[in-house]
Design a protein around this motif. Structure first.
Motif: not given
Length: 290
Positions: A233-248, A261-274
């Motif tokens: 459920a969380v991963s579906r909302k992570l891509a456009p999420a402000p928190v990911v962009q704020q981390v970058l 941004r594309g590669e970094a977004t996937e890395m951050v999303k992966g870390a957040l999912k774990k």
């Protein structure tokens, strides 16, 4: 919406409690149906549940008052020691009910986890009161429960000395005693209590001793399933999420670099999912085994 179309009034309960979980029906202001089950096929046809029908004026009046308060979002104050409402008076009433046991307590409960309630049950047991529990007890080496194999267990019942019984929607858990709307009653009718004892003793014979290792595996499996659902459920909302962009943005600012941004977004999303999966599993496991 179908109810509204047919002229049936549907009122939302307030958001002051974690959940509204009580099950009752008042008919013509004269008859109270106090149930431990929902109006679902699973509960009524495939689960061990109980219900009481009473014309006791005190109980009917209290149930009507509670319903009016909850639908109108007004504060309910108890006027009856036999009508148990969480979080208003249920904890105090159940404490007194358990302490009053002289010989025996027969209990159906899907999850006994409240520390104070377990302490009182342990004290009663050490005082010579025989305690039989069908259901589950969390992390207590002094209290054992039998696993109900016949069907799904959904009821909450405590029978005291074969003379009185508590029947309601609340388990002996802190959440259901202190933070949710739960409803129960104390039954004194000997004929009704006797019939409940008969059912309990029959269920007790058909139940098996709990396997603590298997129970631990059950809790872990439940936590794993919950964590997967939460992570999905969380991963579906992570891509456009402000928190990911704020981390970058923070990475770029603090490290003084420009990132892909594309590669970094996937890395951050992966870390957040774990992290979310691990945290969710831990939270569920602790909540179930509390």
């Amino acid at each position: 919406m179908r109810f509204l179309e047919k002229g049936i009034t549907v009122a939302r309960t307030a958001d002051d409690l974690v959940r509204y979980h009580g099950k009752m029906m008042v008919v013509d202001g004269k008859e109270l149906y106090l149930l431990t089950y929902n109006f679902t096929h699973l509960d009524t046809e495939r689960s061990r549940t109980f219900g009481i029908v009473t014309r006791n004026r005190e109980l009917v009046k209290e149930a009507s008052r509670l319903f009016a308060c909850d639908t109108q979002r007004q504060t309910y104050k108890s006027r009856s020691g036999k009508f148990l409402v969480s979080p208003v008076n249920a904890r105090q009433a159940l404490e007194g009910f358990i302490k009053g046991a002289k010989r025996e307590l027969l209990i159906y409960d899907v999850d006994i986890a409240d520390k104070e309630m377990m302490r009182m049950l342990q004290e009663r047991s050490q005082s010579g009161v025989q305690i039989k529990i069908i259901g589950h007890v969390s992390r207590n080496k002094h209290l054992d429960a039998r696993v109900f194999k016949r069907m799904r267990l959904h009821t909450r019942v405590i029978i005291r000395d074969c003379k009185q019984a508590f029947l309601g929607s609340q388990s002996l858990r802190k959440l259901e005693l202190d933070e949710r709307r739960e409803i129960g009653i104390i039954v004194n009718n000997l004929k009704v209590v006797s019939s409940m004892v008969t059912v309990f003793e029959d269920d007790w014979k058909a139940s098996t001793p709990a396997d603590r290792r298997a129970d631990k595996k059950r809790v872990s499996a439940r936590a794993e399933r919950a964590s997967r659902r939460v992570t999905k459920a969380v991963s579906r909302k992570l891509a456009p999420a402000p928190v990911v962009q704020q981390v970058l943005k923070t990475i770029e600012r603090e490290a003084n670099i420009e990132v892909d941004r594309g590669e970094a977004t996937e890395m951050v999303k992966g870390a957040l999912k774990k992290a979310v999966k691990k945290a969710a599993a831990k939270i569920v496991e602790e909540a179930v085994a509390e």
